[in-house]
Scaffold this motif. Sequence first.
Motif, PDB file in Angstrom:
ATOM      1  N   ALA A   1       0.839  -1.201   0.000  1.00 49.69           N
ATOM      2  CA  ALA A   1       0.000   0.000   0.000  1.00 49.69           C
ATOM      3  C   ALA A   1       0.875   1.252   0.000  1.00 49.69           C
ATOM      4  CB  ALA A   1      -0.930  -0.007   1.211  1.00 49.69           C
ATOM      5  N   ALA A   2       1.950   1.244   0.775  1.00 50.15           N
ATOM      6  CA  ALA A   2       2.870   2.386   0.811  1.00 50.15           C
ATOM      7  C   ALA A   2       3.543   2.569  -0.549  1.00 50.15           C
ATOM      8  CB  ALA A   2       3.923   2.192   1.909  1.00 50.15           C
ATOM      9  N   ARG A   3       3.912   1.475  -1.180  1.00 48.22           N
ATOM     10  CA  ARG A   3       4.555   1.561  -2.495  1.00 48.22           C
ATOM     11  C   ARG A   3       3.605   2.154  -3.535  1.00 48.22           C
ATOM     12  NH1 ARG A   3       7.119  -4.012  -3.996  1.00 48.22           N
ATOM     13  NH2 ARG A   3       8.035  -2.791  -5.660  1.00 48.22           N
ATOM     14  N   GLU A   4       2.311   1.812  -3.447  1.00 46.38           N
ATOM     15  CA  GLU A   4       1.335   2.336  -4.401  1.00 46.38           C
ATOM     16  C   GLU A   4       1.168   3.851  -4.258  1.00 46.38           C
ATOM     17  OE1 GLU A   4      -2.275   0.139  -3.850  1.00 46.38           O
ATOM     18  OE2 GLU A   4      -1.378  -1.726  -4.556  1.00 46.38           O
ATOM     19  N   ARG A   5       1.346   4.367  -3.045  1.00 47.22           N
ATOM     20  CA  ARG A   5       1.173   5.803  -2.797  1.00 47.22           C
ATOM     21  C   ARG A   5       2.455   6.602  -3.013  1.00 47.22           C
ATOM     22  NH1 ARG A   5      -1.076   3.618   1.926  1.00 47.22           N
ATOM     23  NH2 ARG A   5       0.728   4.371   3.061  1.00 47.22           N
ATOM     24  N   SER A   6       3.562   5.926  -3.178  1.00 44.11           N
ATOM     25  CA  SER A   6       4.866   6.592  -3.215  1.00 44.11           C
ATOM     26  C   SER A   6       5.253   7.069  -4.605  1.00 44.11           C
ATOM     27  CB  SER A   6       5.944   5.637  -2.708  1.00 44.11           C
ATOM     28  OG  SER A   6       7.218   6.214  -2.835  1.00 44.11           O
ATOM     29  N   ASP A   7       6.043   8.139  -4.600  1.00 43.60           N
ATOM     30  CA  ASP A   7       6.625   8.585  -5.863  1.00 43.60           C
ATOM     31  C   ASP A   7       7.942   7.867  -6.146  1.00 43.60           C
ATOM     32  OD1 ASP A   7       8.024   9.800  -3.814  1.00 43.60           O
ATOM     33  OD2 ASP A   7       8.166  11.745  -4.798  1.00 43.60           O
ATOM     34  N   GLN A   8       8.391   7.036  -5.186  1.00 42.06           N
ATOM     35  CA  GLN A   8       9.612   6.240  -5.342  1.00 42.06           C
ATOM     36  C   GLN A   8       9.333   4.782  -4.954  1.00 42.06           C
ATOM     37  OE1 GLN A   8      12.666   8.072  -2.986  1.00 42.06           O
ATOM     38  NE2 GLN A   8      12.387  10.053  -3.950  1.00 42.06           N
ATOM     39  N   PRO A   9       8.424   4.117  -5.671  1.00 43.12           N
ATOM     40  CA  PRO A   9       8.002   2.777  -5.257  1.00 43.12           C
ATOM     41  C   PRO A   9       9.079   1.698  -5.350  1.00 43.12           C
ATOM     42  CG  PRO A   9       7.120   3.297  -7.406  1.00 43.12           C
ATOM     43  CD  PRO A   9       7.773   4.546  -6.894  1.00 43.12           C
ATOM     44  N   HIS A  10      10.181   1.978  -6.045  1.00 45.35           N
ATOM     45  CA  HIS A  10      11.229   0.962  -6.182  1.00 45.35           C
ATOM     46  C   HIS A  10      12.277   1.058  -5.092  1.00 45.35           C
ATOM     47  CE1 HIS A  10       9.448  -0.290  -9.891  1.00 45.35           C
ATOM     48  NE2 HIS A  10       9.471   0.952 -10.333  1.00 45.35           N
ATOM     49  N   ASP A  11      12.168   2.076  -4.238  1.00 46.71           N
ATOM     50  CA  ASP A  11      13.095   2.226  -3.113  1.00 46.71           C
ATOM     51  C   ASP A  11      12.548   1.417  -1.935  1.00 46.71           C
ATOM     52  OD1 ASP A  11      14.830   2.983  -1.118  1.00 46.71           O
ATOM     53  OD2 ASP A  11      14.635   5.142  -1.487  1.00 46.71           O
ATOM     54  N   ILE A  12      12.806   0.109  -1.974  1.00 50.55           N
ATOM     55  CA  ILE A  12      12.231  -0.814  -0.997  1.00 50.55           C
ATOM     56  C   ILE A  12      12.679  -0.487   0.427  1.00 50.55           C
ATOM     57  CG2 ILE A  12      12.064  -3.234  -0.285  1.00 50.55           C
ATOM     58  CD1 ILE A  12      10.498  -2.483  -2.821  1.00 50.55           C
ATOM     59  N   ALA A  13      13.937  -0.109   0.599  1.00 47.63           N
ATOM     60  CA  ALA A  13      14.428   0.219   1.951  1.00 47.63           C
ATOM     61  C   ALA A  13      13.636   1.391   2.521  1.00 47.63           C
ATOM     62  CB  ALA A  13      15.918   0.536   1.915  1.00 47.63           C
ATOM     63  N   ARG A  14      13.422   2.405   1.709  1.00 49.26           N
ATOM     64  CA  ARG A  14      12.649   3.566   2.162  1.00 49.26           C
ATOM     65  C   ARG A  14      11.216   3.168   2.498  1.00 49.26           C
ATOM     66  NH1 ARG A  14       9.723   8.086  -0.391  1.00 49.26           N
ATOM     67  NH2 ARG A  14      10.098   9.919   0.876  1.00 49.26           N
ATOM     68  N   MET A  15      10.607   2.346   1.649  1.00 48.67           N
ATOM     69  CA  MET A  15       9.238   1.903   1.892  1.00 48.67           C
ATOM     70  C   MET A  15       9.151   1.055   3.159  1.00 48.67           C
ATOM     71  SD  MET A  15       7.289   3.203  -0.448  1.00 48.67           S
ATOM     72  CE  MET A  15       8.329   4.601  -0.072  1.00 48.67           C
ATOM     73  N   ALA A  16      10.150   0.221   3.400  1.00 46.43           N
ATOM     74  CA  ALA A  16      10.154  -0.617   4.608  1.00 46.43           C
ATOM     75  C   ALA A  16      10.253   0.235   5.863  1.00 46.43           C
ATOM     76  CB  ALA A  16      11.303  -1.620   4.545  1.00 46.43           C
ATOM     77  N   ILE A  17      11.084   1.262   5.824  1.00 44.27           N
ATOM     78  CA  ILE A  17      11.230   2.146   6.981  1.00 44.27           C
ATOM     79  C   ILE A  17       9.937   2.908   7.236  1.00 44.27           C
ATOM     80  CG2 ILE A  17      12.398   4.225   7.825  1.00 44.27           C
ATOM     81  CD1 ILE A  17      14.933   3.087   6.403  1.00 44.27           C
ATOM     82  N   LEU A  18       9.361   3.484   6.200  1.00 45.24           N
ATOM     83  CA  LEU A  18       8.111   4.224   6.374  1.00 45.24           C
ATOM     84  C   LEU A  18       6.980   3.318   6.857  1.00 45.24           C
ATOM     85  CD1 LEU A  18       8.261   6.555   3.250  1.00 45.24           C
ATOM     86  CD2 LEU A  18       8.640   7.179   5.653  1.00 45.24           C
ATOM     87  N   THR A  19       6.905   2.116   6.313  1.00 47.85           N
ATOM     88  CA  THR A  19       5.886   1.163   6.747  1.00 47.85           C
ATOM     89  C   THR A  19       6.087   0.798   8.209  1.00 47.85           C
ATOM     90  OG1 THR A  19       5.638   0.276   4.515  1.00 47.85           O
ATOM     91  CG2 THR A  19       4.915  -1.134   6.326  1.00 47.85           C
ATOM     92  N   SER A  20       7.321   0.553   8.607  1.00 48.12           N
ATOM     93  CA  SER A  20       7.616   0.222  10.008  1.00 48.12           C
ATOM     94  C   SER A  20       7.212   1.346  10.938  1.00 48.12           C
ATOM     95  CB  SER A  20       9.104  -0.075  10.192  1.00 48.12           C
ATOM     96  OG  SER A  20       9.493  -1.170   9.418  1.00 48.12           O
ATOM     97  N   LEU A  21       7.534   2.573  10.558  1.00 48.78           N
ATOM     98  CA  LEU A  21       7.161   3.726  11.383  1.00 48.78           C
ATOM     99  C   LEU A  21       5.636   3.868  11.486  1.00 48.78           C
ATOM    100  CD1 LEU A  21       9.819   6.304  10.173  1.00 48.78           C
ATOM    101  CD2 LEU A  21       9.712   5.199  12.420  1.00 48.78           C
ATOM    102  N   ASN A  22       4.952   3.676  10.369  1.00 47.65           N
ATOM    103  CA  ASN A  22       3.491   3.765  10.400  1.00 47.65           C
ATOM    104  C   ASN A  22       2.861   2.689  11.274  1.00 47.65           C
ATOM    105  OD1 ASN A  22       3.178   6.035   8.764  1.00 47.65           O
ATOM    106  ND2 ASN A  22       3.251   4.827   6.890  1.00 47.65           N
TER     107      ASN A  22
END
Length: 69
Positions: free
Chosen positions: A44-65
């Motif tokens: 879901a975070a990747r679908e909303r992101s402007d950088q969906p291929h940055d998995i490390a960034r998505m994992a960190i944001l998901t963890s924080l959420n």
Amino acid sequence: MTDTTSPAGTTRVTLAGKDYLLRGDTDPDFIRDVASFVDKRLNAARERSDQPHDIARMAILTSLNIAHE
């Protein structure tokens, strides 16, 4: 995902399309349930992101959420 070739005491899960072997003495069904929850949130975070291929960034944001909840 269950894999009968996984070493004893490990559970294979898929997060963001990548397979991981997790080791622990926690019930494998519980591990798979948690991984499925995280995977759904990560996707879901990747679908909303402007950088969906940055998995490390998505994992960190998901963890924080998840932690914030």
